[in-house]
Design an enzyme around this catalytic site. Structure first.
Site, PDB file in Angstrom:
ATOM      1  N   ASP A 249      -6.408  -2.370  -1.102  1.00  0.00           N
ATOM      2  CA  ASP A 249      -5.588  -1.233  -0.705  1.00  0.00           C
ATOM      3  C   ASP A 249      -6.452  -0.055  -0.262  1.00  0.00           C
ATOM      4  O   ASP A 249      -7.397   0.345  -0.957  1.00  0.00           O
ATOM      5  CB  ASP A 249      -4.711  -0.815  -1.889  1.00  0.00           C
ATOM      6  CG  ASP A 249      -3.843   0.384  -1.576  1.00  0.00           C
ATOM      7  OD1 ASP A 249      -2.951   0.249  -0.732  1.00  0.00           O
ATOM      8  OD2 ASP A 249      -4.094   1.457  -2.155  1.00  0.00           O
ATOM      9  N   GLU A 286      -7.051  -3.028   3.866  1.00  0.00           N
ATOM     10  CA  GLU A 286      -6.171  -2.073   4.519  1.00  0.00           C
ATOM     11  C   GLU A 286      -7.018  -0.839   4.803  1.00  0.00           C
ATOM     12  O   GLU A 286      -7.615  -0.265   3.885  1.00  0.00           O
ATOM     13  CB  GLU A 286      -4.989  -1.685   3.642  1.00  0.00           C
ATOM     14  CG  GLU A 286      -4.074  -0.684   4.344  1.00  0.00           C
ATOM     15  CD  GLU A 286      -3.255   0.179   3.384  1.00  0.00           C
ATOM     16  OE1 GLU A 286      -2.256   0.752   3.851  1.00  0.00           O
ATOM     17  OE2 GLU A 286      -3.617   0.288   2.204  1.00  0.00           O
TER      18      GLU A 286
END
Length: 576
Positions: A249, A286
């Protein structure tokens, strides 16, 4: 921590530490590097915690930062778990990223019960749909029982209300036996606000606002042990849980200033486990940076990750079909933007971004980097849940528009991912929800969301209260499909089957044909000399100067020998 070994904890700033074990306290001895050691041995089922002395008083009993199970949530005692599991996936050879179809899901809202066990019941459905890997939103412990998962506080453990570590292993085992890989979303850029006691043990964070909390200390003083905490977590998921891949993330929020990026160190672990087991382990980042170093090989100065999410393709497609152009969509909304992103993956390759007010990105070498390293989608949990009402595209678009977007994504050479329920045009929202155990945190979260959306031009009255249980319940998928949803589902199955049968996932981006009719005649042609997708990104009829034999369409386009007439929001997959 492994059973049958002494209890140890890293607490470099504590003047004294004692172990609270099964209702009794035991002294601990200071060892090297800020580690404290007990003469008590670990045994599965024991409940324990640590108490810290700062020179004036003892803390309350705190959970272990390296706990592997929190049966009572992040505020409770830790439990020693047995790392052994009766795996039945010996025949599993794994799935590398090329050729994969990912399915992002949230355990708590994917099924009515919201557990790992219930998710197992849907694996055959996903396999039949054409999915090859499930990507699970974060399952590390958080405050309460309702959360997206990005408020995790104990990075070696699994949320108890989903089924704990045993439940996750059962899901992975069942997925492998169903032929599906498992990717786990992990958050190493910040700790959640509810139940994070790590800072009392040591400098796990440093001042620096990530947008969600202080930055994790992976570059400052005493950061070696914090890095080890993260890297041991990576190894844990790969080795003890047989996870096939990790979605990292928001890596742009890492405070990573060392000569060796922590992502390089993560990749080294993935490579080592892959070589030892013969089962591919992948890392997918990401990132908001449009930085090709993430997926460039180490021989060319990159980190060598298997892939990364690409928001630019989503933004370019979403703005054209929906007409929305607020906030970070303001740089998109043109056929030129869609053409560039489909051809090069990144829209920003060093040019000016109005939204950011600066130049952004760097070009990706399409001759060297294969297309499968870019993960693309029509929507994700972020793109749905970070809207005021958590409304899905399927709640605002016609079936033809929904399937059109899917056709563009699944006909592209990039690795496709769908968000749970997208494949049948789910009519339930996916709003942001929390259940912090501190009511003040709940209040601040609700007010903060309302302010954020007001600044973006949304009516704050449309923002559901994240702490209201009804917000969570409304976000659960409704699996009772009507006839229209069944038609969308069948279209998704067909598109994924044709993607596989026609070999549309071709790695060489430099050979991809992408052409558009421009802003006044919004047709798109994408593909190769043998197979091509023709799509109309507008509400009026257009004619694309390509013809051939119709392979598939959701509607009834007129495909001729030299050209194809497309009605509003219509597409045709043709053999040339």
């Amino acid at each position: 921590m492994t059973a049958d070994k002494p209890f140890t904890v890293w607490a470099p700033h504590a003047q004294d530490v004692r172990l609270h074990l099964d209702g009794e306290t035991h002294p601990m001895s200071r060892g090297d590097g800020g580690w404290w050691v007990s003469d008590q041995l670990r045994s599965p089922g024991q409940r324990y915690g640590y108490e810290l002395f700062d020179g004036e008083e003892w803390s309350k009993t705190l959970p272990d930062p390296r706990t592997t199970h929190q049966p009572d949530g992040p505020h409770g005692l830790s439990e020693v778990t047995d790392p052994r599991f009766d795996w039945s996936d010996d025949a599993w050879t794994g799935r590398a990223l090329p050729g994969q179809v990912l399915y992002e899901l949230h355990i708590g809202t994917f099924t009515p019960a919201g557990t790992f066990t219930d998710a197992i019941e849907k694996l055959s459905y996903l396999r039949d749909l054409g999915v090859t890997a499930i990507e699970i939103m974060p399952v590390q412990p958080f405050g309460g029982e309702r959360n997206w998962g990005y408020d995790g506080v104990e990075w070696h453990a699994v949320q108890h209300s989903y089924g704990g570590p045993e439940g996750l292993k059962q899901l992975v085992d069942a997925a492998h036996n169903a032929g599906l890989a498992v990717i786990l979303d992990v958050v190493y850029n910040h700790f959640g606000p509810d139940g994070n006691y790590n800072g009392q043990f040591g400098p796990y964070t440093v001042p620096g606002n990530t947008g969600w909390g202080d930055a994790v200390n992976i570059s400052g003083e005493n950061s070696d042990e914090v890095r080890a905490y993260i890297l041991d977590s990576v190894r844990l998921w790969f080795e003890q849980f047989h996870i096939d891949g990790l979605r990292l993330d928001a890596v742009h929020a890492y405070d990573d200033r060392g000569a060796y990026s922590i992502m390089e160190q993560m990749q080294a672990i993935a490579d080592e486990v892959t070589a030892r087991t013969g089962v591919p382990r992948s890392l997918i980042a990401e990132s908001d940076m449009n930085d090709p170093r993430l997926i460039t090989g180490p021989e060319a100065g990159g980190y060598g990750l298997a892939g990364q999410w690409v928001d630019d393709i989503h933004h370019a497609l979403h703005t054209l079909v929906s007409g929305e152009n607020h906030a970070y969509y303001e740089d998109f909304g043109s056929m030129a933007a869609l053409e560039k992103t489909l051809r090069e993956a990144y829209y920003f390759t060093g040019g000016y971004s109005s939204y950011r007010g600066r130049n952004h990105g760097r070009p990706l070498n399409t001759r060297e980097i294969p297309a499968h390293r870019l993960v693309t989608y029509t929507t994700t949990h972020d793109q749905v849940g970070n809207r005021a009402g958590g409304d899905r595209p399927s709640m605002n678009l016609t079936p033809a528009q929904q399937v059109l977007k899917a056709a563009v994504i699944y006909s592209s050479p990039y690795t496709p991912m769908m968000f749970m329920g997208e494949e049948f045009g789910a009519k339930t929202p996916f709003a942001f929800f929390v259940s912090h155990t501190d009511e003040e945190l709940n209040r601040l979260t609700s007010e903060g969301r309302a302010r954020e959306f007001s600044r973006a031009g949304w009516n704050h009255a449309e923002v559901p209260d994240p702490a209201d249980p009804a917000t969570f319940e409304a976000s659960k998928l409704d699996w009772d499909l009507d006839d229209g949803q069944q038609e969308i589902l069948e279209a998704y199955r067909t598109l994924l089957r044709l993607r596989r049968e026609l070999g549309l996932a071709r790695p060489d981006l430099s050979q991809l044909i992408v052409e558009t009719g421009g802003e006044d005649d919004r047709w798109l042609a994408m593909g190769h000399e043998d197979v091509m997708l023709l799509a109309n990104l507008s509400g009026r009829a257009v004619t694309a100067p390509y013809g051939g034999e119709l392979i598939y369409s959701f509607t009834s386009p007129e495909v001729g020998a030299e050209e194809t007439a497309l009605g509003p929001w219509e597409f045709a997959l043709i053999r040339r």
